[in-house]
Motif scaffolding. Structure first.
Motif, mmCIF file in Angstrom:
data_model
loop_
_atom_site.group_PDB
_atom_site.id
_atom_site.type_symbol
_atom_site.label_atom_id
_atom_site.label_comp_id
_atom_site.label_asym_id
_atom_site.label_seq_id
_atom_site.Cartn_x
_atom_site.Cartn_y
_atom_site.Cartn_z
ATOM 1 N N ILE A 154 0.838 -1.206 0.000
ATOM 2 C CA ILE A 154 0.000 0.000 0.000
ATOM 3 C C ILE A 154 0.871 1.254 0.000
ATOM 4 C CG2 ILE A 154 -1.659 1.348 1.340
ATOM 5 C CD1 ILE A 154 -2.780 -1.355 2.363
ATOM 6 N N ALA A 155 1.889 1.259 0.863
ATOM 7 C CA ALA A 155 2.766 2.432 0.965
ATOM 8 C C ALA A 155 3.487 2.693 -0.347
ATOM 9 C CB ALA A 155 3.772 2.240 2.100
ATOM 10 N N ILE A 156 4.082 1.651 -0.912
ATOM 11 C CA ILE A 156 4.824 1.812 -2.165
ATOM 12 C C ILE A 156 3.900 2.277 -3.284
ATOM 13 C CG2 ILE A 156 6.034 0.559 -4.003
ATOM 14 C CD1 ILE A 156 7.825 1.121 -1.668
ATOM 15 N N ASN A 157 2.720 1.690 -3.381
ATOM 16 C CA ASN A 157 1.791 2.040 -4.448
ATOM 17 C C ASN A 157 1.311 3.485 -4.358
ATOM 18 O OD1 ASN A 157 2.005 -0.568 -5.403
ATOM 19 N ND2 ASN A 157 0.108 -1.275 -4.463
ATOM 20 N N SER A 158 1.370 4.049 -3.157
ATOM 21 C CA SER A 158 0.949 5.445 -2.994
ATOM 22 C C SER A 158 2.094 6.418 -3.276
ATOM 23 C CB SER A 158 0.431 5.675 -1.572
ATOM 24 O OG SER A 158 1.508 5.761 -0.643
ATOM 25 N N GLY A 159 3.297 5.872 -3.423
ATOM 26 C CA GLY A 159 4.456 6.735 -3.661
ATOM 27 C C GLY A 159 5.244 7.025 -2.409
ATOM 28 N N LEU A 160 5.015 6.250 -1.354
ATOM 29 C CA LEU A 160 5.766 6.380 -0.106
ATOM 30 C C LEU A 160 6.449 5.050 0.176
ATOM 31 C CD1 LEU A 160 3.205 8.181 2.250
ATOM 32 C CD2 LEU A 160 5.335 9.148 1.372
ATOM 33 N N ASN A 161 7.220 5.010 1.263
ATOM 34 C CA ASN A 161 7.666 3.709 1.767
ATOM 35 C C ASN A 161 7.336 3.633 3.253
ATOM 36 O OD1 ASN A 161 10.045 4.499 3.440
ATOM 37 N ND2 ASN A 161 10.859 5.169 1.464
ATOM 38 N N LYS A 162 7.284 2.426 3.757
ATOM 39 C CA LYS A 162 6.804 2.210 5.120
ATOM 40 C C LYS A 162 7.685 2.897 6.160
ATOM 41 C CE LYS A 162 4.889 -1.575 7.879
ATOM 42 N NZ LYS A 162 4.693 -3.051 7.950
ATOM 43 N N LYS A 163 8.990 2.938 5.890
ATOM 44 C CA LYS A 163 9.903 3.571 6.847
ATOM 45 C C LYS A 163 9.611 5.059 6.971
ATOM 46 C CE LYS A 163 14.790 4.038 8.010
ATOM 47 N NZ LYS A 163 16.196 3.719 7.601
ATOM 48 N N THR A 164 9.310 5.710 5.854
ATOM 49 C CA THR A 164 8.972 7.138 5.884
ATOM 50 C C THR A 164 7.724 7.371 6.717
ATOM 51 O OG1 THR A 164 9.960 7.513 3.710
ATOM 52 C CG2 THR A 164 8.362 9.136 4.486
ATOM 53 N N ILE A 165 6.712 6.519 6.528
ATOM 54 C CA ILE A 165 5.475 6.648 7.299
ATOM 55 C C ILE A 165 5.757 6.452 8.784
ATOM 56 C CG2 ILE A 165 3.219 5.603 7.726
ATOM 57 C CD1 ILE A 165 3.081 4.960 4.739
ATOM 58 N N SER A 166 6.590 5.469 9.107
ATOM 59 C CA SER A 166 6.942 5.210 10.505
ATOM 60 C C SER A 166 7.625 6.416 11.131
ATOM 61 C CB SER A 166 7.852 3.979 10.594
ATOM 62 O OG SER A 166 8.230 3.729 11.929
ATOM 63 N N ASN A 167 8.523 7.048 10.379
ATOM 64 C CA ASN A 167 9.210 8.237 10.889
ATOM 65 C C ASN A 167 8.251 9.414 11.067
ATOM 66 O OD1 ASN A 167 11.697 6.957 10.950
ATOM 67 N ND2 ASN A 167 12.259 7.605 8.885
ATOM 68 N N MET A 168 7.284 9.521 10.171
ATOM 69 C CA MET A 168 6.334 10.637 10.222
ATOM 70 C C MET A 168 5.337 10.496 11.368
ATOM 71 S SD MET A 168 5.540 10.960 6.115
ATOM 72 C CE MET A 168 4.106 12.018 6.361
ATOM 73 N N TYR A 169 4.853 9.269 11.575
ATOM 74 C CA TYR A 169 3.758 9.062 12.526
ATOM 75 C C TYR A 169 4.178 8.300 13.776
ATOM 76 C CZ TYR A 169 0.813 10.571 8.634
ATOM 77 O OH TYR A 169 0.238 11.296 7.608
ATOM 78 N N ARG A 170 5.454 7.966 13.862
ATOM 79 C CA ARG A 170 5.967 7.188 14.998
ATOM 80 C C ARG A 170 5.261 5.850 15.131
ATOM 81 N NH1 ARG A 170 8.842 10.482 18.641
ATOM 82 N NH2 ARG A 170 9.773 12.153 17.392
ATOM 83 N N SER A 171 4.674 5.390 14.053
ATOM 84 C CA SER A 171 3.985 4.109 14.049
ATOM 85 C C SER A 171 3.799 3.679 12.601
ATOM 86 C CB SER A 171 2.619 4.216 14.734
ATOM 87 O OG SER A 171 1.895 3.000 14.619
ATOM 88 N N ALA A 172 3.674 2.376 12.388
ATOM 89 C CA ALA A 172 3.456 1.859 11.033
ATOM 90 C C ALA A 172 2.433 0.735 11.064
ATOM 91 C CB ALA A 172 4.767 1.386 10.422
ATOM 92 N N THR A 173 1.394 0.914 11.904
ATOM 93 C CA THR A 173 0.309 -0.051 11.887
ATOM 94 C C THR A 173 -0.385 0.033 10.527
ATOM 95 O OG1 THR A 173 -1.306 1.530 12.749
ATOM 96 C CG2 THR A 173 -0.042 0.250 14.363
ATOM 97 N N LYS A 174 -1.094 -1.016 10.176
ATOM 98 C CA LYS A 174 -1.712 -1.046 8.846
ATOM 99 C C LYS A 174 -2.698 0.102 8.661
ATOM 100 C CE LYS A 174 -3.626 -4.070 5.357
ATOM 101 N NZ LYS A 174 -3.905 -5.446 4.948
ATOM 102 N N GLN A 175 -3.456 0.440 9.723
ATOM 103 C CA GLN A 175 -4.431 1.513 9.598
ATOM 104 C C GLN A 175 -3.756 2.852 9.346
ATOM 105 O OE1 GLN A 175 -7.662 1.094 9.356
ATOM 106 N NE2 GLN A 175 -7.917 3.301 8.990
ATOM 107 N N ILE A 176 -2.657 3.099 10.053
ATOM 108 C CA ILE A 176 -1.914 4.343 9.850
ATOM 109 C C ILE A 176 -1.301 4.380 8.461
ATOM 110 C CG2 ILE A 176 0.188 5.577 10.533
ATOM 111 C CD1 ILE A 176 -0.515 4.995 13.416
ATOM 112 N N VAL A 177 -0.739 3.243 8.025
ATOM 113 C CA VAL A 177 -0.159 3.172 6.679
ATOM 114 C C VAL A 177 -1.233 3.445 5.627
ATOM 115 C CG1 VAL A 177 0.845 1.618 4.956
ATOM 116 C CG2 VAL A 177 1.731 1.616 7.299
ATOM 117 N N LEU A 178 -2.400 2.869 5.812
ATOM 118 C CA LEU A 178 -3.477 3.064 4.842
ATOM 119 C C LEU A 178 -3.916 4.526 4.792
ATOM 120 C CD1 LEU A 178 -5.454 1.741 2.871
ATOM 121 C CD2 LEU A 178 -6.989 1.333 4.798
ATOM 122 N N GLU A 179 -4.129 5.136 5.960
ATOM 123 C CA GLU A 179 -4.567 6.530 6.002
ATOM 124 C C GLU A 179 -3.507 7.466 5.410
ATOM 125 O OE1 GLU A 179 -5.499 7.295 10.059
ATOM 126 O OE2 GLU A 179 -7.267 5.982 10.090
#
Length: 302
Positions: A73-98
Motif C-alpha cells: 500500500i505504501a509503495i503504491n501510494s508513492g511512499l515507503n513504510k519507513k517514511t510513514i513510521s518516521n512521520m507518525y511514529r507508528s506503522a500499523t496497517k491503519q496508519i499506513v493506509l490513512e
C-alpha cells in the motif's frame, strides 16, 4: 544457494582480491527491480481492464486496497513504510493506509496541476499483456513512474543494508580460514546486546586469545566515510576491517591503537596477520593461490 547467497559470495571474492564489489549488489538490484516492474505492469493491466470508471479511482481501488500488505500500500501510494513510521511514529496497517491515501491524493493533485500548467505535454503509456493492451494517460503514467522510482529506492536501501551486513561476517570467516586460524580463536556468533547496560553496541566478530576477546568491526564502505571513526570509538573495537579507508581514516585507527585492514589496497587483506600477531593468535601465513583457495573456502562456508 539463494541468489543473495550467491551475491554475498561474489562480494567476498571481490573484496579479498582488492576489487570493487558494488557491481554485484547493483546487478541484484536491477534483477529485483525489473521483476517487480513486470509484475506491477501485469497488475495494472488487470486493474485497468476491471475498472468501470475512467477516473483515477481504478488505481486507488486496486493498489491502495486494505487487502494488500502495508508495504504494498505504501509503495503504491508513492511512499515507503519507513517514511510513514518516521512521520507518525507508528506503522500499523491503519496508519499506513490513512497516510498512503492522503499522500496519493496530494500526489495526484500535484500531477494534475503540473499537467494543467504544461499543456504541451502529451504522454501515453501503453502496456500490452497476452494480446491485451491498456493505455494510461499522462496523469496515470506519472503516478506509475513515481511508484516505480519509490520501489527502486526501497529495494536499493534494503539490499545495501542486508547484503552488506551478511557479507561482513563471511568476510571475517574467510580471512580466518585463509590464515588457518583455529576455530577456538574466533567467535562468529551474532552478538546479543546486553540490555542491562545503559549503552551497548552490536559487535560484528571476535578474535580470541588466552581468554581475552578482541572486538572486530567490519564496514564495507567508501573512502573518507566519517562513520568509520565513529564506529570503532562507539564499539571500542580492537580490529577494523574495511573495503576502503582514506589516509585520515588510517591515521585515526593508528592513533586509537586499532589494527586496520583496507581490503581495496593492493593485497590489502594481508594486513590481517598484523592483528593476529599483535594479539598472539596462532595462524599460518598465507601465500597460496587466491583464485583456487577462495573457491574452496566459500564452498565450505556456503
Amino acid at each position: 544457494m539463494t541468489i543473495k547467497d550467491h551475491v554475498v559470495r561474489k562480494i567476498i571474492e571481490r573484496v579479498i582480491k582488492s576489487e570493487d564489489y558494488r557491481i554485484e549488489v547493483v546487478n541484484l538490484l536491477n534483477a529485483e527491480f525489473l521483476q517487480f516492474t513486470i509484475d506491477f505492469f501485469k497488475k495494472i493491466v488487470e486493474a485497468k481492464l476491471a475498472s468501470k470508471d475512467i477516473t483515477i479511482d481504478w488505481y486507488k481501488n486496486a493498489f491502495l486496497s486494505e487487502k494488500l500488505s502495508s508495504d504494498e500500500i505504501a509503495i503504491n501510494s508513492g511512499l515507503n513504510k519507513k517514511t510513514i513510521s518516521n512521520m507518525y511514529r507508528s506503522a500499523t496497517k491503519q496508519i499506513v493506509l490513512e497516510a498512503s491515501v492522503e499522500h496519493f491524493e496530494s500526489l495526484y493533485s500535484s500531477i494534475q496541476a503540473l499537467v494543467d500548467s504544461e499543456e504541451e505535454i502529451d504522454l501515453t503509456l501503453t502496456i500490452k499483456f497476452k494480446g491485451v493492451s491498456v493505455d494510461l494517460n499522462v496523469n496515470e503514467s506519472l503516478i506509475v513512474i513515481n511508484t516505480l522510482a519509490v520501489k527502486r529506492a526501497a529495494i536499493r536501501g534494503g539490499l545495501w543494508s542486508t547484503t552488506g551486513k551478511r557479507a561482513e561476517k563471511y568476510l571475517m570467516l574467510t580471512l580466518c580460514k585463509l590464515y588457518k586460524v583455529p576455530e577456538d580463536n574466533y567467535n562468529a556468533e551474532h552478538f546479543v546486546k546486553d540490555k542491562s547496560l545503559d549503552v551497548d553496541r552490536e559487535i560484528d566478530f571476535y578474535l580470541k586469545s588466552n581468554g581475552t576477546e578482541y572486538k572486530c568491526e567490519v564496514k564495507l564502505m567508501g573512502q573518507g566515510n566519517p562513520e568509520s571513526a565513529d564506529a570503532i570509538i562507539a564499539r571500542d573495537s580492537n580490529v577494523f576491517i574495511a573495503d576502503t579507508l582514506s589516509q585520515q581514516n588510517k591515521n585515526q585507527c593508528d592513533k586509537l591503537d586499532v589494527c586496520w585492514v583496507a581490503c581495496r589496497d593492493p593485497n590489502g587483506y594481508k594486513r590481517f596477520k598484523l592483528a593476529l600477531d599483535k594479539f598472539k593468535i596462532p595462524y599460518t601465513d598465507y601465500n597460496g593461490n587466491l583464485d583456487k583457495d577462495l573457491v574452496n573456502i566459500l564452498d565450505e562456508l556456503f
